[in-house]
Scaffold this motif. Structure first.
Motif, PDB file in Angstrom:
ATOM      1  N   ILE A   7       3.944  -3.931  13.006  1.00 47.70           N
ATOM      2  CA  ILE A   7       5.289  -3.229  12.786  1.00 47.70           C
ATOM      3  C   ILE A   7       5.505  -3.453  11.391  1.00 47.70           C
ATOM      4  CG2 ILE A   7       7.697  -3.006  13.547  1.00 47.70           C
ATOM      5  CD1 ILE A   7       6.799  -4.193  16.367  1.00 47.70           C
ATOM      6  N   GLY A   8       5.606  -2.256  10.623  1.00 46.42           N
ATOM      7  CA  GLY A   8       5.742  -2.203   9.171  1.00 46.42           C
ATOM      8  C   GLY A   8       4.478  -2.103   8.229  1.00 46.42           C
ATOM      9  N   GLU A  33       9.454   4.623   8.718  1.00 45.82           N
ATOM     10  CA  GLU A  33       9.865   5.677   7.621  1.00 45.82           C
ATOM     11  C   GLU A  33       8.767   6.833   7.408  1.00 45.82           C
ATOM     12  OE1 GLU A  33      12.783   5.767   6.326  1.00 45.82           O
ATOM     13  OE2 GLU A  33      13.443   3.719   6.815  1.00 45.82           O
ATOM     14  N   ALA A  34       9.230   8.015   7.069  1.00 45.00           N
ATOM     15  CA  ALA A  34       8.164   9.121   6.883  1.00 45.00           C
ATOM     16  C   ALA A  34       7.237   8.845   5.850  1.00 45.00           C
ATOM     17  CB  ALA A  34       8.771  10.399   6.484  1.00 45.00           C
ATOM     18  N   VAL A  35       7.460   8.146   4.817  1.00 48.16           N
ATOM     19  CA  VAL A  35       6.616   7.565   3.552  1.00 48.16           C
ATOM     20  C   VAL A  35       6.309   6.153   3.958  1.00 48.16           C
ATOM     21  CG1 VAL A  35       6.240   7.467   1.200  1.00 48.16           C
ATOM     22  CG2 VAL A  35       7.455   9.375   2.404  1.00 48.16           C
ATOM     23  N   PRO A  36       5.047   5.719   3.957  1.00 48.29           N
ATOM     24  CA  PRO A  36       4.716   4.379   4.240  1.00 48.29           C
ATOM     25  C   PRO A  36       4.734   3.600   2.953  1.00 48.29           C
ATOM     26  CG  PRO A  36       2.667   5.667   3.853  1.00 48.29           C
ATOM     27  CD  PRO A  36       3.767   6.647   4.091  1.00 48.29           C
ATOM     28  N   GLY A 215       2.010   5.695  -9.881  1.00 50.16           N
ATOM     29  CA  GLY A 215       3.121   4.785  -9.023  1.00 50.16           C
ATOM     30  C   GLY A 215       2.701   3.778  -7.985  1.00 50.16           C
ATOM     31  N   SER A 216       3.728   3.111  -7.578  1.00 53.07           N
ATOM     32  CA  SER A 216       3.238   1.970  -6.623  1.00 53.07           C
ATOM     33  C   SER A 216       2.740   2.644  -5.341  1.00 53.07           C
ATOM     34  CB  SER A 216       4.430   0.941  -6.400  1.00 53.07           C
ATOM     35  OG  SER A 216       4.851   0.273  -7.631  1.00 53.07           O
ATOM     36  N   GLN A 217       3.262   3.808  -5.029  1.00 46.94           N
ATOM     37  CA  GLN A 217       2.596   4.340  -3.739  1.00 46.94           C
ATOM     38  C   GLN A 217       1.069   4.454  -3.970  1.00 46.94           C
ATOM     39  OE1 GLN A 217       4.884   5.958  -1.536  1.00 46.94           O
ATOM     40  NE2 GLN A 217       2.792   5.516  -0.138  1.00 46.94           N
ATOM     41  N   SER A 218       0.625   4.383  -4.968  1.00 44.51           N
ATOM     42  CA  SER A 218      -1.009   4.376  -4.950  1.00 44.51           C
ATOM     43  C   SER A 218      -1.321   2.903  -4.523  1.00 44.51           C
ATOM     44  CB  SER A 218      -1.401   4.403  -6.701  1.00 44.51           C
ATOM     45  OG  SER A 218      -0.832   5.638  -7.224  1.00 44.51           O
ATOM     46  N   ILE A 219      -0.676   1.967  -4.930  1.00 40.41           N
ATOM     47  CA  ILE A 219      -1.347   0.528  -4.116  1.00 40.41           C
ATOM     48  C   ILE A 219      -1.222   0.670  -2.579  1.00 40.41           C
ATOM     49  CG2 ILE A 219      -0.684  -1.648  -3.938  1.00 40.41           C
ATOM     50  CD1 ILE A 219       0.646  -1.653  -6.475  1.00 40.41           C
ATOM     51  N   THR A 220      -0.160   1.289  -2.106  1.00 43.50           N
ATOM     52  CA  THR A 220       0.002   1.656  -0.584  1.00 43.50           C
ATOM     53  C   THR A 220      -1.123   2.495  -0.100  1.00 43.50           C
ATOM     54  OG1 THR A 220       2.282   1.062  -0.650  1.00 43.50           O
ATOM     55  CG2 THR A 220       1.365   2.555   1.175  1.00 43.50           C
TER      56      THR A 220
END
Length: 474
Positions: A7-8, A33-36, A215-220
């Protein structure tokens, strides 16, 4: 089929899922959320074409993470981008003291304090892999490298004030160390307030303080790519409530929570013993942050040209000023001149803003749940070292502690550290059980567990290893 739920979808939740998937477990991750990504998201918070890191922006611990380094993240489009120097710390006289990646360059920067700095961080720089194995885990465990950890502990357990005053004779060195120690969220008179500064300093010399391209989204996204390549599944916009959890929870199904302790208690509810649930509900968050994301018409007009060499800039002036700011927050007071942590990734990553424009990110520490607007105080600190900064602002997105919590429920009262960093919490984070709970099939894998906050995935990695050792599930 071996099966587990997470979860998360923050870096720790995804890391836990990857470890389980590597072991052949059928893993599903549920994100509200919609964006992980939790704190590791990149969002269009201001104007079209400007990409802003919602939470974490600069990633020394990600670059130095033993788990991340074992993954083929580059195959999933993750690229680290560095500034010319990891950190700039401007001073009142118009100059800036720098944290350089090369220790030889740092020697020249620190002058008479160079050897003292080397004595503190060089063992960690030279033996990072061994250090990380022990430091990025539970405090109450037997270290694999006891001599290295003992040497680190002799300094790390000391208050930052003692390290600054006993080891450094130059006010410039003390100022830079104060900014590093400020990442602890502790008063500089408290034990452990030196630890964050020493670790971040060592990481700077070993790996630098990079940002992720785009951006940090690239890590995710890279972690999600790894998970999906192993057969794992991610569900977004799936907020798991207590009723749904009760329906799916089974004693032979392991569930890991990349959440705060209070969220764990709210979701798991009666699946936990009353005493353990009470501990989670009373878990004390750390101080909050007040954050502003900027879209700028041009780069920040720093008085000190050296500030353009670094993605990260610490704004607080002298050691004494930063110490006063952090002491005020530790007493639940608002500093008049807050210590401001800033990032300017678009100087080196052109994907963040339209051509010729820039993104800028700044936050200060505040008491948990503070409702006071710190915009003027933050911008006064920026303008102190970059006159006419406000003239460059095209748009700003202000995130109070309440805003941050609304956008990510883990950030309770604006706490980005997963709980207070006192000595008791260091030893028992969040309890003596660390990743385990009172329910044998429920586990906590968030930054509220060892080793704590930061984008490194080690909380999730270690929690998943505990799950795998419980062979009753698999």
């Amino acid at each position: 089929m071996k099966r587990a739920y997470v979860i998360g979808s923050g870096p720790n939740g995804l890391s836990a899922a990857i470890v389980l998937a590597q072991a052949g477990v059928d893993v599903e991750v549920f994100e509200a959320e919609a964006v992980p990504g939790g704190g590791a998201r990149t969002l269009p918070l201001t104007l079209p074409g400007f990409e802003h890191d919602f939470g974490s922006a600069v990633h020394p611990m990600a670059a130095g993470s033993p788990f991340f380094s074992s993954l083929p993240l580059g195959e999933h489009s993750l690229k680290w981008i560095h500034g010319e120097a990891p950190l700039a710390h401007p001073l009142e006289d118009g100059s800036a003291v720098m944290l350089e990646q090369d220790l030889a360059d740092q020697d020249r920067e620190f002058g008479s304090d160079a050897q003292a700095w080397r004595n503190l961080v060089e063992p960690l720089v030279d033996h990072w892999e061994q250090f990380a194995q022990d430091a990025l885990g539970p405090a109450l465990s037997i270290p694999r490298h006891p001599l290295l950890m003992a040497r680190f502990g002799l300094s790390a357990f000391q208050p930052a004030r003692r390290i600054a005053m006993r080891h450094f004779s130059n006010s410039r060195t003390r100022a830079l160390f104060a900014g590093l120690a400020g990442h602890s969220f502790l008063s500089f008179d408290q034990m452990l307030s030196s630890a964050a500064g020493l670790v971040l300093g060592a990481a700077a010399h070993r790996f630098g303080w990079p940002v992720a391209r785009g951006g940090s989204q690239s890590i995710t996204n890279a972690l999600i790519g790894c998970l999906q390549s192993l057969g794992g599944k991610l569900h977004t916009s799936r907020r798991i409530g207590a009723e749904e959890f009760r329906e799916w929870n089974q004693s032979d199904l392991a569930t890991l929570f990349d959440t705060s302790p209070r969220q764990l208690a709210a979701i798991a509810g009666e699946c936990l013993t009353p005493s353990f649930r009470g501990l989670m509900e009373r878990s004390k968050p750390g101080p909050g942050v007040f954050k502003i994301d900027y879209a700028l018409s041009e780069r920040v007009p720093w008085k000190a040209a050296e500030c353009r060499r670094a993605i990260t800039v610490h704004l607080g002036g002298s050691y004494e000023e930063i110490a006063a700011s952090e002491e005020a927050v530790s007493k639940a007071l608002l500093p008049e001149r807050p210590f401001v942590l800033a990032a300017q990734p678009s100087l080196f990553d052109s994907t963040r803003a339209p051509q010729g424009k820039h993104t800028f990110w700044a936050y200060c520490h505040v008491p948990n749940g503070s409702t006071v607007d710190m915009t003027d105080r933050i911008e006064a600190q920026i303008e102190r070292f970059a006159p006419c900064f406000r003239d460059c602002v095209l748009a700003r997105h202000v995130s109070s502690p309440a805003t941050l919590e609304r956008m990510n429920a883990n950030l309770m009262g604006g706490d980005i550290s997963g709980g207070e960093m006192t000595m008791r919490r260091f030893l028992m984070r969040p309890t003596m059980l660390t990743y385990e709970t009172s329910a044998p099939n429920l586990f906590l894998c968030s930054s509220s567990t060892p080793p704590g906050g930061g984008v490194h995935g080690m909380c999730g990695f270690r929690a998943a290893k505990v799950v795998l050792h419980r062979s009753r599930f698999f």
